[in-house]
Write a protein that holds these residues in place. Sequence first.
Motif, PDB file in Angstrom:
ATOM      1  N   UNK A  74      59.373  55.140  35.766  1.00  0.00           N
ATOM      2  CA  UNK A  74      59.514  56.073  36.883  1.00  0.00           C
ATOM      3  C   UNK A  74      60.817  55.757  37.614  1.00  0.00           C
ATOM      4  N   UNK A  75      61.925  56.100  36.957  1.00  0.00           N
ATOM      5  CA  UNK A  75      63.231  55.856  37.565  1.00  0.00           C
ATOM      6  C   UNK A  75      64.039  57.143  37.542  1.00  0.00           C
ATOM      7  N   UNK A  76      65.113  57.166  38.318  1.00  0.00           N
ATOM      8  CA  UNK A  76      65.983  58.332  38.433  1.00  0.00           C
ATOM      9  C   UNK A  76      67.354  57.953  37.888  1.00  0.00           C
ATOM     10  N   UNK A  77      67.959  58.860  37.103  1.00  0.00           N
ATOM     11  CA  UNK A  77      69.310  58.624  36.574  1.00  0.00           C
ATOM     12  C   UNK A  77      70.223  59.730  37.079  1.00  0.00           C
ATOM     13  N   UNK A  78      71.425  59.359  37.516  1.00  0.00           N
ATOM     14  CA  UNK A  78      72.361  60.350  38.034  1.00  0.00           C
ATOM     15  C   UNK A  78      73.747  60.129  37.448  1.00  0.00           C
ATOM     16  N   UNK A  79      74.355  61.202  37.007  1.00  0.00           N
ATOM     17  CA  UNK A  79      75.751  61.148  36.540  1.00  0.00           C
ATOM     18  C   UNK A  79      76.632  61.785  37.597  1.00  0.00           C
ATOM     19  N   UNK A  80      77.760  61.128  37.897  1.00  0.00           N
ATOM     20  CA  UNK A  80      78.707  61.711  38.854  1.00  0.00           C
ATOM     21  C   UNK A  80      80.091  61.637  38.238  1.00  0.00           C
ATOM     22  N   UNK A  81      80.818  62.757  38.260  1.00  0.00           N
ATOM     23  CA  UNK A  81      82.140  62.814  37.627  1.00  0.00           C
ATOM     24  C   UNK A  81      83.209  62.230  38.544  1.00  0.00           C
ATOM     25  N   UNK A  82      84.273  61.755  37.921  1.00  0.00           N
ATOM     26  CA  UNK A  82      85.452  61.292  38.685  1.00  0.00           C
ATOM     27  C   UNK A  82      86.633  62.188  38.339  1.00  0.00           C
ATOM     28  N   UNK A  83      87.398  62.599  39.363  1.00  0.00           N
ATOM     29  CA  UNK A  83      88.541  63.489  39.166  1.00  0.00           C
ATOM     30  C   UNK A  83      89.842  62.796  39.550  1.00  0.00           C
ATOM     31  N   UNK A  84      90.963  63.459  39.298  1.00  0.00           N
ATOM     32  CA  UNK A  84      92.275  62.870  39.623  1.00  0.00           C
ATOM     33  C   UNK A  84      93.234  63.945  40.124  1.00  0.00           C
ATOM     34  N   UNK A  85      92.742  64.837  41.000  1.00  0.00           N
ATOM     35  CA  UNK A  85      93.594  65.936  41.488  1.00  0.00           C
ATOM     36  C   UNK A  85      94.829  65.412  42.223  1.00  0.00           C
ATOM     37  N   UNK A  86      94.707  64.237  42.854  1.00  0.00           N
ATOM     38  CA  UNK A  86      95.834  63.693  43.619  1.00  0.00           C
ATOM     39  C   UNK A  86      97.033  63.358  42.741  1.00  0.00           C
ATOM     40  N   UNK A  87      96.823  63.303  41.428  1.00  0.00           N
ATOM     41  CA  UNK A  87      97.912  62.958  40.501  1.00  0.00           C
ATOM     42  C   UNK A  87      98.807  64.153  40.171  1.00  0.00           C
ATOM     43  N   UNK A  88      98.352  65.363  40.529  1.00  0.00           N
ATOM     44  CA  UNK A  88      99.062  66.573  40.075  1.00  0.00           C
ATOM     45  C   UNK A  88      99.515  67.402  41.271  1.00  0.00           C
ATOM     46  N   UNK A  89     100.815  67.339  41.563  1.00  0.00           N
ATOM     47  CA  UNK A  89     101.357  68.047  42.714  1.00  0.00           C
ATOM     48  C   UNK A  89     101.202  69.552  42.539  1.00  0.00           C
ATOM     49  N   UNK A  90     100.692  70.183  43.577  1.00  0.00           N
ATOM     50  CA  UNK A  90     100.607  71.646  43.568  1.00  0.00           C
ATOM     51  C   UNK A  90      99.336  72.198  42.963  1.00  0.00           C
ATOM     52  N   UNK A  91      98.472  71.329  42.433  1.00  0.00           N
ATOM     53  CA  UNK A  91      97.251  71.842  41.804  1.00  0.00           C
ATOM     54  C   UNK A  91      96.166  72.032  42.857  1.00  0.00           C
ATOM     55  N   UNK A  92      95.358  73.070  42.687  1.00  0.00           N
ATOM     56  CA  UNK A  92      94.255  73.336  43.615  1.00  0.00           C
ATOM     57  C   UNK A  92      93.038  72.524  43.188  1.00  0.00           C
ATOM     58  N   UNK A  93      92.447  71.813  44.137  1.00  0.00           N
ATOM     59  CA  UNK A  93      91.230  71.049  43.850  1.00  0.00           C
ATOM     60  C   UNK A  93      90.055  72.017  43.818  1.00  0.00           C
ATOM     61  N   UNK A  94      89.811  72.573  42.644  1.00  0.00           N
ATOM     62  CA  UNK A  94      88.671  73.486  42.495  1.00  0.00           C
ATOM     63  C   UNK A  94      88.051  73.273  41.125  1.00  0.00           C
ATOM     64  N   UNK A  95      86.727  73.359  41.084  1.00  0.00           N
ATOM     65  CA  UNK A  95      85.987  73.145  39.845  1.00  0.00           C
ATOM     66  C   UNK A  95      85.535  74.488  39.298  1.00  0.00           C
TER      67      UNK A  95
END
Length: 798
Positions: A69-90
Amino acid sequence: AHNPKTGRVVIIEINPRTSRSSALASKATGFPIALISAKLASGMTLDEIPYWRDGTLEKYTPGGAPDGDYVVLKFARWAFEKFRGVEDSLGTSMKAVGEVMSIGKTFKETFQKAIRGLENGRAGLGFAKDFNKKSADELCEMLKTASSERYFQLYEAIRKGVSLEKLNSITHVKEYFLQQMKELVDLEEEMLKTIGSVPSDELLIQAKKDGFSDKYLSKILKVSEKAIRDRRNALGIKEAWLAVPVSGVDNANHYYSTYNAKDTSVASDNKKKIMILGGGPNRIGQGIEFDYCCCHAAMQLKELGYETIIVNCNPETVSTDYDTSDKLYFEPVTTEDVLQIYEKEKPMGVIVQFGGQTPLNIARELEENGVNVLGTSIDSIDAAEDRDIFRHMMEKLEIPMPESGMAINFEEAKACADKIGYPIMIRPSFVLGGRGMEVIYDENTLREYVDKAVGVTPDRPLLIDRFLKNALECESDALADGKNVYIPSVMEHVELAGIHSGDSACVIPPVSIPEDNLKTIKEYTTKIAQALKVTGLMNMQYAIENGKVYVIEANPRASRTVPLVSKVCDTQMARLATRLMLGETIESLGLKDKVIPYYGAKEAVLPWSRFPGVDPILGPEMRSTGEVLGLAETFPLAFYKSQEAAGSELPHAPAAWENKKVLISLSNKESQKDQVLMIGKTLKDLGFTLVGTQGTADFYNANGIKCEVVNKIGGGRPDVVDLIMNKEVCLVINTPKAKRNYAEDRKTIRKMCLKYKVSYITTIAGALAAVKGIAAVKGGHGGEGNVKSLQEYHALIK
């Protein structure tokens, strides 16, 4: 997809293969999906495969995974700060560069554990960026766009009193999850009533059960993490460790922590026990290369008779397989979690230099809390990272570094730049991994950079170096035992200095570094390793300008290039470094210089297609998300293979194409005249037709190499964009202007190449290597069909 209002379910797609989520599902449930898939692929049927509950697998039922009886969660990691001018949108195109998996007893505990496992400087959900200072209306407006910050914005919106119904209507995040977050906010607000002191015992117990980390409580309540930990320990609040059994494998488990149960796991009393700290989630600048090191360390330790323990939270890695180590703790690599595992397992030591920056960030705290860190001392690692200490060390050793200075405002930066001379390389001292690094060519651009810099203080200055012009960059990975040093090979970068080492193509062994420079590099590497008393691995970065070798930086730990050197040179560096940490020496390992009679070319894989608004040029900040290796008897052929593997396929020869045109538009023709002419002549000799913008065409024609003229953008039709859109060219060579405000039409050319899938090259050095590769394939030197296994290549080493 499920419609929560009507209950309707529709199929979106089916992938008859394993996927990214297969590893996640296997590790979450303990059901070995790839193992069973391999058996089915080999011809077995479900009724022939044992099922640990009801005989054979055709009797498997949903929910038939191991009990728990346990819970598992996946959370993604992004790198928008590496790309000048890109919109942070999924959206429908994946933009994540990695992920973490967390396991706990409740959703709240698991969610908060995932957040601290992300390694993005946040230990909890609250007070991220400036979201807490935004009004409820501003936050609701931001939440209309799904972004990498959505859950941090939701947390503050709940704190500001926005109803869960409204948040659900904006984001469609289920109210259950929003309610869970609200309970966290409510508890946090209760604790915030007593800022400056440890929470009451009742609140502290509840906070730990709900997944609040010591570090986060320390931050929001403005008390030391030690004070929180001491009170927690006094109350007997410690993590319990529960097992997730691996299906169909006897006595195989991985372990997760919880504050919501009693400890049921047992630590062995084996004295020969070593803990290895993993690298956490993949990110730009830190990926599976560090997982490679951790796995090889575990394999080597097992062979030497040690019990191995791995701590990591990345489901995509081999280090989080149940059989890589003797015991796996599926946990965030934080001080709190690692210390409690260390206290329970009592290993003889911990290896921190194989997991990249993640374990190094907590190494000092671990050592201060009694952890025995194996290998190079933390003081030596800190000395290499401290700019002042390292520079003084280099001066003492009489090893040159580029002229440099520090600044906390524009006046200081200008004075420093005037003294050093433009161009300069500038970056914040308090950001790791080349973030925010830029080449500056004039005073106006410098002012613009300094004005935008955030967080600069006397303790956190901007670092300024003289930019080495037309300098050849190279690296060496070394093994050291504190006294003696072994260097398998030097890596030569294809792109000149100014391109981040992680984004530059490189070759082993080097092809154009003079012998006296190679000797100097080996001499400097040895001196620096001895001065830092390195035990294990070290990576050195150098640049050669006008025949003089300069040190750029030293990293006394495993680097991104360890797997590359290991595979090309048949020198298992992570395994050997592990043995050195345990007391063996370079001499006892019998390490001797090798002659490598073939070439390995590494090329970076860049995610430009995922970020359509970004200009796809290389620079001093790393942006690649992976890399490939090409092996061949000659460098040109190895380089050609690396381009093909990285998805930038070069034309074989004109006969293979309906068109024979190569579009060339160059900004720095005169400064690298010989190479530019060599590119044009080689392509012409191979039968290609050269097409160039006016300046480039004039340059080639004036030097006796025929080149047709094509209109610039806006200069009449057809123009360069028309050629690319109509697939009239098979390759584009387009170098940017040096200054940051370079012409928009050059950006457009590169973006159009991406859009219409035409191979393009943005550096002179890369173009030269590419045309030599095309010539090698056309000339049959080594031949495309002449393949060898890695073992066959290794057999050629002398």
